[in-house]
Design a protein around this motif. Structure first.
Motif, PDB file in Angstrom:
ATOM      1  N   ASP A 196       0.833  -1.209   0.000  1.00  0.00           N
ATOM      2  CA  ASP A 196       0.000   0.000   0.000  1.00  0.00           C
ATOM      3  C   ASP A 196       0.865   1.255   0.000  1.00  0.00           C
ATOM      4  O   ASP A 196       0.559   2.242  -0.689  1.00  0.00           O
ATOM      5  N   GLU A 197       1.963   1.247   0.748  1.00  0.00           N
ATOM      6  CA  GLU A 197       2.847   2.420   0.785  1.00  0.00           C
ATOM      7  C   GLU A 197       3.542   2.616  -0.556  1.00  0.00           C
ATOM      8  O   GLU A 197       3.715   3.748  -1.026  1.00  0.00           O
ATOM      9  N   LEU A 198       3.946   1.526  -1.177  1.00  0.00           N
ATOM     10  CA  LEU A 198       4.567   1.628  -2.500  1.00  0.00           C
ATOM     11  C   LEU A 198       3.591   2.255  -3.497  1.00  0.00           C
ATOM     12  O   LEU A 198       3.977   3.119  -4.310  1.00  0.00           O
ATOM     13  N   ARG A 199       2.339   1.835  -3.445  1.00  0.00           N
ATOM     14  CA  ARG A 199       1.330   2.390  -4.355  1.00  0.00           C
ATOM     15  C   ARG A 199       1.071   3.869  -4.045  1.00  0.00           C
ATOM     16  O   ARG A 199       0.780   4.661  -4.939  1.00  0.00           O
ATOM     17  N   ARG A 200       1.196   4.246  -2.761  1.00  0.00           N
ATOM     18  CA  ARG A 200       0.925   5.633  -2.374  1.00  0.00           C
ATOM     19  C   ARG A 200       1.974   6.597  -2.926  1.00  0.00           C
ATOM     20  O   ARG A 200       1.647   7.737  -3.318  1.00  0.00           O
ATOM     21  N   ILE A 201       3.239   6.156  -2.999  1.00  0.00           N
ATOM     22  CA  ILE A 201       4.302   7.070  -3.419  1.00  0.00           C
ATOM     23  C   ILE A 201       4.493   7.077  -4.927  1.00  0.00           C
ATOM     24  O   ILE A 201       5.302   7.858  -5.440  1.00  0.00           O
ATOM     25  N   VAL A 202       3.752   6.234  -5.662  1.00  0.00           N
ATOM     26  CA  VAL A 202       3.935   6.130  -7.111  1.00  0.00           C
ATOM     27  C   VAL A 202       3.846   7.483  -7.827  1.00  0.00           C
ATOM     28  O   VAL A 202       4.689   7.803  -8.679  1.00  0.00           O
ATOM     29  N   PRO A 203       2.834   8.317  -7.525  1.00  0.00           N
ATOM     30  CA  PRO A 203       2.725   9.573  -8.283  1.00  0.00           C
ATOM     31  C   PRO A 203       3.912  10.515  -8.126  1.00  0.00           C
ATOM     32  O   PRO A 203       4.125  11.387  -8.970  1.00  0.00           O
ATOM     33  N   ILE A 206      -0.798 -18.511  -3.019  1.00  0.00           N
ATOM     34  CA  ILE A 206      -0.950 -19.112  -1.691  1.00  0.00           C
ATOM     35  C   ILE A 206      -2.360 -18.874  -1.134  1.00  0.00           C
ATOM     36  O   ILE A 206      -2.596 -19.019   0.067  1.00  0.00           O
ATOM     37  N   GLY A 207      -3.303 -18.490  -2.005  1.00  0.00           N
ATOM     38  CA  GLY A 207      -4.706 -18.381  -1.581  1.00  0.00           C
ATOM     39  C   GLY A 207      -5.044 -17.102  -0.847  1.00  0.00           C
ATOM     40  O   GLY A 207      -5.899 -17.107   0.040  1.00  0.00           O
ATOM     41  N   VAL A 208      -4.379 -15.997  -1.214  1.00  0.00           N
ATOM     42  CA  VAL A 208      -4.665 -14.704  -0.583  1.00  0.00           C
ATOM     43  C   VAL A 208      -4.945 -13.674  -1.679  1.00  0.00           C
ATOM     44  O   VAL A 208      -4.200 -13.594  -2.667  1.00  0.00           O
ATOM     45  N   TYR A 209      -6.010 -12.902  -1.490  1.00  0.00           N
ATOM     46  CA  TYR A 209      -6.363 -11.865  -2.456  1.00  0.00           C
ATOM     47  C   TYR A 209      -6.341 -10.519  -1.749  1.00  0.00           C
ATOM     48  O   TYR A 209      -6.934 -10.360  -0.677  1.00  0.00           O
ATOM     49  N   LEU A 210      -5.665  -9.547  -2.345  1.00  0.00           N
ATOM     50  CA  LEU A 210      -5.667  -8.186  -1.823  1.00  0.00           C
ATOM     51  C   LEU A 210      -6.688  -7.376  -2.608  1.00  0.00           C
ATOM     52  O   LEU A 210      -6.557  -7.179  -3.816  1.00  0.00           O
ATOM     53  N   ASP A 211      -7.716  -6.936  -1.894  1.00  0.00           N
ATOM     54  CA  ASP A 211      -8.785  -6.152  -2.515  1.00  0.00           C
ATOM     55  C   ASP A 211      -8.429  -4.680  -2.375  1.00  0.00           C
ATOM     56  O   ASP A 211      -8.571  -4.077  -1.313  1.00  0.00           O
ATOM     57  N   ASP A 212      -7.933  -4.092  -3.463  1.00  0.00           N
ATOM     58  CA  ASP A 212      -7.518  -2.687  -3.430  1.00  0.00           C
ATOM     59  C   ASP A 212      -8.736  -1.773  -3.333  1.00  0.00           C
ATOM     60  O   ASP A 212      -9.742  -1.969  -4.022  1.00  0.00           O
ATOM     61  N   ARG A 213      -8.625  -0.753  -2.465  1.00  0.00           N
ATOM     62  CA  ARG A 213      -9.741   0.167  -2.260  1.00  0.00           C
ATOM     63  C   ARG A 213      -9.290   1.595  -2.550  1.00  0.00           C
ATOM     64  O   ARG A 213      -8.105   1.927  -2.450  1.00  0.00           O
ATOM     65  N   PRO A 214     -10.240   2.471  -2.917  1.00  0.00           N
ATOM     66  CA  PRO A 214      -9.877   3.850  -3.290  1.00  0.00           C
ATOM     67  C   PRO A 214      -9.611   4.736  -2.083  1.00  0.00           C
ATOM     68  O   PRO A 214      -9.773   4.317  -0.930  1.00  0.00           O
ATOM     69  N   ASP A 215      -9.231   5.978  -2.389  1.00  0.00           N
ATOM     70  CA  ASP A 215      -9.098   7.040  -1.385  1.00  0.00           C
ATOM     71  C   ASP A 215      -8.085   6.705  -0.290  1.00  0.00           C
ATOM     72  O   ASP A 215      -8.254   7.079   0.881  1.00  0.00           O
ATOM     73  N   GLY A 216      -7.040   5.999  -0.659  1.00  0.00           N
ATOM     74  CA  GLY A 216      -5.982   5.724   0.298  1.00  0.00           C
ATOM     75  C   GLY A 216      -6.330   4.726   1.377  1.00  0.00           C
ATOM     76  O   GLY A 216      -5.576   4.552   2.338  1.00  0.00           O
TER      77      GLY A 216
END
Length: 825
Positions: free
Chosen positions: A673-680, A705-715
């Motif tokens: 999540d932090e990596l995605r936050r600093i992308v811009p 390994i049977g794990v899904y990360l559900d990305d959500r908006p607005d940080g």
């Protein structure tokens, strides 16, 4: 013989459930109509005898319906109402079907070892072909074109049975049933034989017509002193049946009985019935005397009185090998002991060598284990007469206690396919093994059955499958979302150790909102299960309470009542566990959601968590290698210690791999999540590397390994969801296939555009003055290239000239565009 005992653990029940234990009603085949009160012989205990399978072939969906329905009711009695259930089931490992199947297979094997010339094989095939037709399709045997052969078979078949083969009935009225299914089976066997005989492959395609033919020739010479000929077949099929039941998550019986292990007891039981005057010996066989039984004041055919004179059912009950037995005083009298003929297995008795009748076995085995009285007797509804009716009569005759052998008879419904019952002998079935390999999972099949009343007939339709699949998806998604929300709230570790009822409720505080809905759902389920195990209503209640919980989950601003939602999820977990929908769960079903297959009290925590730890270490290493801009957030994430949190969980005794893995998963998700936050804010090259790593973590590292990360908006932080790896990988592959197809279509469209563009300019390249010069319809042209004379010397008609002038003008415009784009004069 003792089987594997099912797990019985103490179950915490609410007051409503304890009251229901004393007020259960059950549909009773002996008292048709509305459910009747169920009162066990001994309070708190239930004795149950179930008619098991005749083990001579693979089990089909009809068996699945029977034994899964039995299992559902047994689980409800055990784990919901808290009864101590003693469950006994038999295997019929000797009867006419088994004798015929085993004997014929051995005879076929013997014939295969013989040396036949091609001519002899053809003659053998034709003899068996005509014998099979004479026995099963006699209308095909003779015709105006002579005896039946390979050349006239097709014509005779279509002329005689075309209506049935096209989906009609033998009479032309009604819907196809067992008679039509049997005819189609015989026709299919003949069809296969035609091909096999024609290709000179007799033993690899015509077995079904050869088996009865060889039996007719050699059965009386067959040595049956070696009974392993029969038991080798039944042991194989019993093992296959047990594997099928295990695959369907059906609890194994507490006690298993087999007919061949009870022959001496059966003979003694029959002797006693004879001594009491309710049976007689004739020509080495012993028959039940219905007239004497009724003269003594008893009632025969209590389950199906309307069927007592049904000759077809009577003959089916006696078996195909019993037709030649003689000495009956009345056609309805049925065999308790059969004289063994040549080619049949035998045991000694006071009447000579013989074998048990079909119905007597259950009376003897049931009473031997459970005594003269029992609470529940179950079996297929198509066995109500004569099998269950005969069991009742001979048991009452033996114990001389009219009406007390069986207190409740729960007869299970058949599954129908194209109007006829599924049957091994009709070969109109799908095996359980094939069904689980193609169209069902054990859970989805059970969900289908739970949506129908156990005592109703069922024909599985596409709409039924859709309803069941939708219900399962709803429950799956609910469990996944609740666990994700609890992970996000960082309460999972503690709340997972709560009791099955979830949060506590103060007696001084009124129950309202979702908790009030949950309490009502509990009462509704209790009422449904007390009402003859009304599972369709239970499934509706579960779907409805989940719907209400989902509304809370989706409330604006995330203002959901998470503790109440968790309590609902835990209650649903308990109910679906009781219903047998989770093969990995164990009583008292205290968890949340479907139990992990890997969860075990004996599992080493370090081994269990290794996949999650490996992903975290890989992600951490790759993130550090990206030369990221320094920040306090990244420094904290790089120095976080999920290992210490895991150690605390393992030390506390937690053994669920998913819960043990949460420290590593949270750390991985936060870092991503932090990596995605600093992308811009980073340079383009680094941005591409971060996005690539982010996608890899979500779509490959965690998916595998049977794990899904559900990305959500607005940080908002990503939600961690546990979903079977197979489902995630399948979804990933489907997405990749769609993207590949989309890219392919895009490329094909590009090529088509370029081709059209090239053709356009190639055409525009021609000067309008020259465009008609090569057209052999014309002989002369003017200075601008317009045709003036036709090939025959006549003038070009004015209407045609008008049309040609429009073409000329369009070409002039296109040619001008060409010159502008590519140059030229």
């Amino acid at each position: 013989m003792e089987g594997s005992y099912s797990t019985r653990l103490p179950l915490r029940r609410g007051i409503a459930t304890r009251l229901a234990m004393d007020s259960i009603t059950v549909h009773d085949s002996l008292r048709p109509g509305q459910p009747v009160p169920f009162t066990p012989i001994e309070k708190g205990k239930i004795s149950w005898y179930a008619c098991g399978p005749t083990v001579y072939d693979h089990s089909h969906l009809g068996h699945a319906r029977n034994y899964v329905s039995t299992d559902i009711i047994r689980r409800i009695l055990l784990h919901y109402f808290g009864f101590d259930v003693k469950f006994v089931m038999n295997f019929t490992d000797i009867d006419d079907k088994i004798i015929l199947r085993a004997r014929r297979q051995r005879l076929l094997e013997n014939e295969k070892k013989k040396k036949y010339t091609d001519t002899e094989l053809t003659e053998l095939g034709m003899a068996a072909f005509r014998a099979y037709a004479k026995s099963n399709l006699p209308n095909l045997v003779e015709g105006d074109d002579g005896p039946l052969d390979l050349n006239n078979y097709i014509t005779r078949r279509d002329t005689t049975y075309g209506q049935v083969l096209a989906g009609g009935t033998l009479t032309g009225d009604g819907k196809p049933g067992d008679d039509e299914a049997k005819l189609k089976m015989h026709v299919n066997n003949m069809n296969s034989a035609v091909v096999a005989i024609g290709d000179n492959q007799l033993f690899s395609g015509a077995e079904e017509i050869l088996l009865p033919y060889f039996d007719s020739l050699y059965k009386e010479t067959f040595d049956t002193s070696d009974q392993t000929i029969f038991t080798s077949l039944t042991q194989l099929m019993e093992n296959e049946f047990t594997k099928d039941m295990d695959a369907l998550n059906v609890l194994r019986p507490d006690v298993v009985t087999r007919v061949t292990e009870y022959v001496p007891q059966i003979a003694r039981f029959v002797e006693k019935v004879v001594e009491k005057g309710f049976a007689y010996e004739a020509e080495g066989s012993v028959y039940f005397d219905i007239a004497a039984f009724e003269k003594a004041g008893n009632t025969y055919a209590r389950l199906r009185p309307e069927s007592r004179n049904d000759k077809a059912l009577q003959e089916e009950g006696e078996g195909s090998l019993g037709k030649s037995l003689g000495g009956k005083r009345s056609p309805g009298d049925f065999a308790l002991w059969k004289k063994s003929k040549p080619g049949e297995p035998y045991w000694p008795s006071k009447w000579g060598n013989g074998r048990p009748g079909w119905h007597i076995e259950c009376s003897v085995m049931a009473s031997d284990v459970l005594g003269s009285h029992m609470d529940i007797h179950s079996g297929g509804i198509d066995l109500a007469f004569p099998h269950h009716d005969n069991e009742l009569a001979q048991s009452e005759a033996h114990f001389c206690e009219h009406g007390r052998h069986v207190d409740h008879v729960l007869s299970y419904p058949k599954i129908e396919e194209s109007g006829s019952k599924m049957s091994k002998s009709l070969k109109n079935f799908q095996t359980i093994k094939d069904a689980l390999a193609s169209t069902y999972t054990a859970r989805s099949m059970r969900v289908v059955f739970l949506h129908g009343r156990w005592n109703d007939g069922v024909e599985i339709t596409p709409s039924m499958r859709t309803q069941a699949d939708s219900w399962e998806t709803t429950v799956n998604n609910f469990f996944t979302n609740v666990k994700s929300l609890l992970v996000e709230a960082n309460d999972t570790t503690t709340s997972l150790n709560n009791g099955v009822e979830g949060i506590s409720i103060s007696e001084n505080k009124p129950i309202e909102g979702l908790l009030a809905e949950l309490e009502q759902a509990k009462k509704d389920v209790d009422t449904a299960l007390s009402n003859s195990f009304d599972t369709p209503q239970v499934m509706r209640v579960i779907a409805d309470i989940i719907r209400k919980a989902n509304i809370s989950i989706g409330a604006p601003g995330g203002n959901s009542d998470l503790p109440a939602v968790e309590s609902i999820a835990r209650w649903v977990t308990r109910i679906v566990g009781i219903l047998g929908l989770d093969a990995n769960a164990k009583p008292p079903y205290d968890g949340l959601g479907w139990a992990s297959a890997a969860a075990s009290a004996d599992m080493d925590p370090t081994t269990a968590v290794q996949p999650y730890e490996a992903v975290y270490n890989s992600v951490l290493s790759d993130a550090k290698s990206l030369n990221l801009p320094s920040s306090k957030a990244l420094t904290d994430l790089f120095s976080q210690s999920p290992k210490s949190e895991f150690d605390s969980l393992a030390k506390a005794g937690l053994r669920d791999p998913e819960q043990l893995g949460l420290p590593f998963l949270r750390a991985t998700s936060k870092l991503r999540d932090e990596l995605r936050r600093i992308v811009p804010s980073v340079a383009p090259e680094l941005k591409a590397s971060i996005l690539s790593l982010s996608d890899r973590i979500r779509d490959f590292d965690l998916t595998n390994i049977g794990v899904y990360l559900d990305d959500r908006p607005d940080g908002q932080p990503s939600l961690i969801k546990f979903i079977p790896a197979a489902e995630l990988i399948s979804a990933r592959e489907e997405k990749a296939a769609r993207e590949t197809e989309k890219a392919k279509a895009k490329e094909e469209a590009r090529i088509a555009r370029e081709k059209a563009e090239a053709e356009k300019w190639e055409k525009a390249k021609i000067s309008p003055q020259d465009m008609f010069k090569n057209d052999d319809r014309y002989a002369e042209w003017d200075s601008e290239g317009m045709p003036t004379k036709l090939k025959d010397g006549s003038d070009v008609p004015k209407a045609q000239l008008k049309k040609l002038k429009k073409e000329w003008d369009r070409q002039k415009k296109a040619h001008g565009e060409y010159l502008t784009k590519f140059g030229g004069t």
